[in-house]
Design a protein around this motif. Structure first.
Motif, PDB file in Angstrom:
ATOM      1  N   MET A  20       0.814  -1.211   0.000  1.00  0.00           N
ATOM      2  CA  MET A  20       0.000   0.000   0.000  1.00  0.00           C
ATOM      3  C   MET A  20       0.852   1.267   0.000  1.00  0.00           C
ATOM      4  O   MET A  20       0.333   2.379   0.046  1.00  0.00           O
ATOM      5  N   LYS A  21       2.177   1.073  -0.023  1.00  0.00           N
ATOM      6  CA  LYS A  21       3.126   2.193  -0.096  1.00  0.00           C
ATOM      7  C   LYS A  21       2.936   3.193   1.062  1.00  0.00           C
ATOM      8  O   LYS A  21       2.880   4.407   0.879  1.00  0.00           O
ATOM      9  N   CYS A  22       2.873   2.623   2.255  1.00  0.00           N
ATOM     10  CA  CYS A  22       2.744   3.449   3.459  1.00  0.00           C
ATOM     11  C   CYS A  22       3.408   2.723   4.613  1.00  0.00           C
ATOM     12  O   CYS A  22       2.815   1.829   5.221  1.00  0.00           O
ATOM     13  N   LEU A  23       4.644   3.071   4.918  1.00  0.00           N
ATOM     14  CA  LEU A  23       5.440   2.296   5.865  1.00  0.00           C
ATOM     15  C   LEU A  23       5.344   2.768   7.310  1.00  0.00           C
ATOM     16  O   LEU A  23       5.594   1.990   8.232  1.00  0.00           O
ATOM     17  N   GLY A  24       5.011   4.023   7.543  1.00  0.00           N
ATOM     18  CA  GLY A  24       5.065   4.558   8.894  1.00  0.00           C
ATOM     19  C   GLY A  24       3.727   4.586   9.596  1.00  0.00           C
ATOM     20  O   GLY A  24       2.687   4.839   8.978  1.00  0.00           O
ATOM     21  N   GLU A  37       1.408   7.599   9.343  1.00  0.00           N
ATOM     22  CA  GLU A  37       0.798   7.889   8.048  1.00  0.00           C
ATOM     23  C   GLU A  37      -0.424   7.025   7.763  1.00  0.00           C
ATOM     24  O   GLU A  37      -1.259   7.390   6.917  1.00  0.00           O
ATOM     25  N   CYS A  38      -0.551   5.881   8.428  1.00  0.00           N
ATOM     26  CA  CYS A  38      -1.636   4.950   8.144  1.00  0.00           C
ATOM     27  C   CYS A  38      -1.692   3.898   9.246  1.00  0.00           C
ATOM     28  O   CYS A  38      -0.777   3.792  10.059  1.00  0.00           O
ATOM     29  N   GLY A  39      -2.752   3.101   9.254  1.00  0.00           N
ATOM     30  CA  GLY A  39      -2.904   2.065  10.258  1.00  0.00           C
ATOM     31  C   GLY A  39      -3.167   0.708   9.632  1.00  0.00           C
ATOM     32  O   GLY A  39      -3.788   0.609   8.564  1.00  0.00           O
ATOM     33  N   VAL A  40      -2.691  -0.355  10.317  1.00  0.00           N
ATOM     34  CA  VAL A  40      -2.870  -1.720   9.818  1.00  0.00           C
ATOM     35  C   VAL A  40      -3.195  -2.643  10.991  1.00  0.00           C
ATOM     36  O   VAL A  40      -2.577  -2.538  12.057  1.00  0.00           O
ATOM     37  N   ILE A  41      -4.162  -3.546  10.791  1.00  0.00           N
ATOM     38  CA  ILE A  41      -4.362  -4.658  11.718  1.00  0.00           C
ATOM     39  C   ILE A  41      -4.229  -5.954  10.933  1.00  0.00           C
ATOM     40  O   ILE A  41      -4.503  -5.994   9.728  1.00  0.00           O
ATOM     41  N   THR A  42      -3.799  -7.007  11.617  1.00  0.00           N
ATOM     42  CA  THR A  42      -3.593  -8.299  10.967  1.00  0.00           C
ATOM     43  C   THR A  42      -3.924  -9.427  11.934  1.00  0.00           C
ATOM     44  O   THR A  42      -4.098  -9.207  13.132  1.00  0.00           O
ATOM     45  N   ILE A  43      -3.964 -10.632  11.373  1.00  0.00           N
ATOM     46  CA  ILE A  43      -3.969 -11.835  12.212  1.00  0.00           C
ATOM     47  C   ILE A  43      -2.757 -12.674  11.837  1.00  0.00           C
ATOM     48  O   ILE A  43      -2.218 -12.547  10.735  1.00  0.00           O
ATOM     49  N   GLY A  44      -2.345 -13.529  12.759  1.00  0.00           N
ATOM     50  CA  GLY A  44      -1.254 -14.452  12.488  1.00  0.00           C
ATOM     51  C   GLY A  44      -1.791 -15.849  12.219  1.00  0.00           C
ATOM     52  O   GLY A  44      -3.003 -16.052  12.040  1.00  0.00           O
ATOM     53  N   PRO A  45      -0.921 -16.846  12.210  1.00  0.00           N
ATOM     54  CA  PRO A  45      -1.353 -18.230  11.984  1.00  0.00           C
ATOM     55  C   PRO A  45      -2.413 -18.717  12.969  1.00  0.00           C
ATOM     56  O   PRO A  45      -3.257 -19.543  12.617  1.00  0.00           O
ATOM     57  N   ALA A  46      -2.391 -18.205  14.196  1.00  0.00           N
ATOM     58  CA  ALA A  46      -3.390 -18.638  15.177  1.00  0.00           C
ATOM     59  C   ALA A  46      -4.796 -18.257  14.736  1.00  0.00           C
ATOM     60  O   ALA A  46      -5.747 -19.039  14.885  1.00  0.00           O
ATOM     61  N   GLY A  47      -4.952 -17.061  14.199  1.00  0.00           N
ATOM     62  CA  GLY A  47      -6.254 -16.652  13.700  1.00  0.00           C
ATOM     63  C   GLY A  47      -6.676 -17.454  12.487  1.00  0.00           C
ATOM     64  O   GLY A  47      -7.843 -17.858  12.361  1.00  0.00           O
ATOM     65  N   GLU A  48      -5.733 -17.723  11.593  1.00  0.00           N
ATOM     66  CA  GLU A  48      -6.028 -18.538  10.402  1.00  0.00           C
ATOM     67  C   GLU A  48      -6.491 -19.939  10.789  1.00  0.00           C
ATOM     68  O   GLU A  48      -7.395 -20.498  10.165  1.00  0.00           O
ATOM     69  N   ASN A  49      -5.857 -20.488  11.818  1.00  0.00           N
ATOM     70  CA  ASN A  49      -6.144 -21.860  12.233  1.00  0.00           C
ATOM     71  C   ASN A  49      -7.249 -21.949  13.282  1.00  0.00           C
ATOM     72  O   ASN A  49      -7.457 -23.012  13.882  1.00  0.00           O
ATOM     73  N   LEU A  50      -7.934 -20.827  13.499  1.00  0.00           N
ATOM     74  CA  LEU A  50      -9.114 -20.770  14.364  1.00  0.00           C
ATOM     75  C   LEU A  50      -8.824 -21.204  15.797  1.00  0.00           C
ATOM     76  O   LEU A  50      -9.647 -21.856  16.445  1.00  0.00           O
ATOM     77  N   VAL A  51      -7.647 -20.836  16.290  1.00  0.00           N
ATOM     78  CA  VAL A  51      -7.359 -21.015  17.715  1.00  0.00           C
ATOM     79  C   VAL A  51      -8.342 -20.143  18.490  1.00  0.00           C
ATOM     80  O   VAL A  51      -8.508 -18.956  18.184  1.00  0.00           O
ATOM     81  N   ARG A  52      -8.987 -20.701  19.475  1.00  0.00           N
ATOM     82  CA  ARG A  52     -10.099 -20.016  20.115  1.00  0.00           C
ATOM     83  C   ARG A  52      -9.697 -18.821  20.964  1.00  0.00           C
ATOM     84  O   ARG A  52     -10.566 -18.097  21.464  1.00  0.00           O
ATOM     85  N   PHE A  53      -8.408 -18.575  21.102  1.00  0.00           N
ATOM     86  CA  PHE A  53      -7.952 -17.375  21.803  1.00  0.00           C
ATOM     87  C   PHE A  53      -6.953 -16.599  20.951  1.00  0.00           C
ATOM     88  O   PHE A  53      -6.024 -15.976  21.456  1.00  0.00           O
TER      89      PHE A  53
END
Length: 618
Positions: free
Chosen positions: A153-157, A160-176
């Motif tokens: 998205m050409k926005c590193l700082g 200047e912008c905000g980002v949220i993500t999930i890691g492998p735990a979210g992908e694999n539906l770990v309940r916490f």
């Protein structure tokens, strides 16, 4: 033009968008935003009995009226949904910078509905929404994902912008699983909302924009004057100094000294070697930098570095709760190992508290010969391996990924789970800090220290509430602690709906005052709000959350786990103490103060709070 709360609804299945404008003078004045609006919308919109990981669940991402509008640690927001961990309503706050940039991007809140047919991430820039292929991001950890999204998205700082993500735990539906932000330095951790995001195949979200957040303010000049004055007082005052210097990890030695530091799955409240991972030692030997969220006058975030088993990391954001969960609660006192486990949880996207609770329950079950693996207290190397196994649901990790409560049920060992409503307790033993007896039992989202933190009147003078600047003996079983818990639950339900950081309210005489919150809201919205009305708003929100449990027929009964209820602490200042006596009479008094019967609001309470539309639930 009257203020409106702009709520973007995204149907992930059809990739269609709808903007809903919520009236300020009716709905927002009653529920504010953030946590309150989330509770109201979830109760109205989520069908009874749905699977939290199914497409019918909705993920609410909500800011509040003051988010980003005042420089008083206001870059916070609430995520809410039906919880995969507790199977009922939950809410979780996140700080950092995402909330600020979400509002700047053009919307006050976002609701994710349905399920995408492939992994995607979403960008919102000045109101424009786009869907991006995320198949190349699937499997990446939360930090890698954020960096990749920022590059694309050409926005590193973060300024200047905000980002949220999930890691492998979210992908694999770990309940916490957690939702991570600000380069994994912040999390919406409790309740498994990262798994809800993963179930919808959403890997992340990018937000950016130049919306003027003061454009709609009723009295812009007054709002700015108040914000600058309050923020300046906090920044210049000495009340913030411990948080700025050590962060929340300053609590390690304090809580240990009163015998309330949970150790080895709440076997005791004292860990003789806890000073090794105290805030003071970490600041001296492991701290890399201090950092603040957007618009924060305190900068309490502490970033450390550590090396364990030949692996090094230097972007480890640590907090007191994480140090307890992956330290004393597992019998681990080696700071490098604890920081390494925290870093793994942050990158995999795991709630550190629940991860520690789950590993502690598993260790107790193993010690009793019930779990089919051998675990020993203090075995950091094995715990490190298990954290990875949990994130990827490998081998025994697949079982642990269900959480501590599910383990205790499967192996028929109630004592091994220390929590309420399916969620494990945080870092305060209620046998030693008695205010938590009622606060823990009645917390709507389960084992919780943010819906009420009665230690504020047990560890030092707190300038607000029904007992300003009065301090109570931590072991005293007195009515005042119940009265204070009810007040705090109401006050913080409103406070969490604004949405503001708790720490600007906890810096002594320099703190943000309740009457200042009222002034700020009136300047922004043009209301004539009073302090009493603010507390009533909080009471309305707290009761709305409880109604979700009532409707689901889940967790209505207020209880404490067997270990803290009946088992006495074996040593320390609270030696011989249990929670039983205070709970038995305290819960009755709590219900009297609330006007509840057996954990349920009554129709009279709903009428008083203007919640008659939910009478059908009783």
């Amino acid at each position: 033009m009257p203020l409106k709360y702009s709520l973007l609804r995204i149907d992930l299945r059809s990739r269609s968008l709808r903007v809903e404008y919520i009236d300020y003078d009716s709905i927002i004045r009653r529920f504010l935003g953030g946590r309150g609006l989330g509770a109201y919308l979830a109760l109205k919109e989520l069908p009874k009995g749905i699977d939290p990981l199914g497409p019918e669940n909705r993920l609410y991402m909500l800011t509040g009226p003051l988010t980003g509008a005042v420089p008083i640690a206001s870059s916070r927001m609430t995520f809410a949904a039906k919880s995969p961990l507790t199977d009922s309503y939950t809410h979780s706050k996140m700080a950092g910078n995402f909330a600020y940039w979400l509002r700047k991007s053009g919307y006050d809140g976002v609701v994710l509905e349905g399920k995408s047919d492939e992994p995607i991430y979403i960008s919102i820039i000045n109101g424009n929404v786009e869907f991006h292929d995320a198949r190349h991001l699937w499997g990446k950890d939360a930090l890698e994902t954020e960096l990749m999204i920022r590059r694309e998205m050409k926005c590193l700082g973060e300024n200047e912008c905000g980002v949220i993500t999930i890691g492998p735990a979210g992908e694999n539906l770990v309940r916490f699983a957690s939702i991570m932000g600000s380069f994994t330095q912040r999390a919406a951790g409790r309740g498994g909302l990262g798994a809800v995001m993963g179930s919808k195949l959403i890997k992340g979200m990018f937000v950016k924009g130049n919306r003027d957040l003061l454009a709609g303010a009723f009295d812009r000049k007054r709002l700015l004057e108040l914000g600058v004055k309050i923020s300046g007082r906090i920044a210049k005052g000495s009340g913030k100094d411990p948080l700025h210097k050590y962060g929340t990890s300053v609590l390690v030695n304090i809580i240990n000294s009163v015998g309330a530091l949970p150790t080895r799955n709440f076997e005791t409240g004292v860990m003789p070697t806890a000073e090794k991972f105290s805030g003071e030692v970490l600041a001296e030997k492991f701290l890399v930098k201090r950092h603040g969220c957007a618009l924060c006058p305190i900068a309490c975030t502490k970033i450390g570095k550590a090396s364990w088993d030949g692996k090094s990391s230097s972007n480890i954001k640590y907090e007191y709760e994480s140090l307890f969960a992956l330290g004393s609660n597992l019998g681990v006192d080696e700071p490098s190992a604890i920081l390494t486990m925290i870093d793994m949880c942050n990158r995999y996207g795991l709630d550190t508290i629940t991860t520690g609770n789950t590993l502690a329950t598993a260790t107790e079950l193993s010690q009793k010969g019930k779990l089919p693996i051998k675990l020993s207290w203090g075995d950091a190397d094995t715990y490190i391996k298990l954290i990875e196994d949990i994130a990827y649901r490998r081998d025994i990790g697949n079982e642990l990924a269900e959480g501590a409560y599910h383990l205790s049920v499967k192996y028929n060992d109630p004592e091994s789970f220390v929590g309420t409503r399916g969620q494990g307790f945080p870092a305060y033993d209620p046998r030693a800090l008695k205010g938590f007896v009622i606060a823990y039992a009645t917390a709507n989202r389960g084992g919780d220290h943010n819906e009420a933190w009665p230690a504020m009147i047990e560890l030092g003078p707190y300038p607000f509430g029904p007992y300003p600047n009065k301090v109570f003996d931590p072991l005293a079983e007195v009515e005042e602690k119940i009265v204070f818990t009810v007040w705090e639950q109401n006050y913080y339900a409103a406070y969490d709906s604004l949405v503001l950081c708790n720490f600007v309210d906890q810096v002594g005489d320099d703190s943000l005052k309740p009457e200042e919150i009222v002034d700020l809201l009136n300047a922004y919205a043009g209301w004539d709000l009073t302090y009493d009305e603010l507390i009533t708003i909080g009471e309305r929100i707290f009761n709305t959350e409880r109604l979700f449990h009532v409707r689901e027929g889940k967790w209505v009964r207020d209880e404490l786990p067997p270990k803290v209820l009946k088992k006495a602490l074996p040593d320390g200042p609270a030696k011989g103490h249990t929670a039983e006596r205070f709970f038995e009479w305290g819960i009755k008094r709590y219900y009297e103060l609330r006007g509840w019967v057996d954990g349920k609001p009554t129709r009279d309470v709903l009428k008083k709070l203007g919640l008659e539309e939910f009478n059908y639930l009783l």
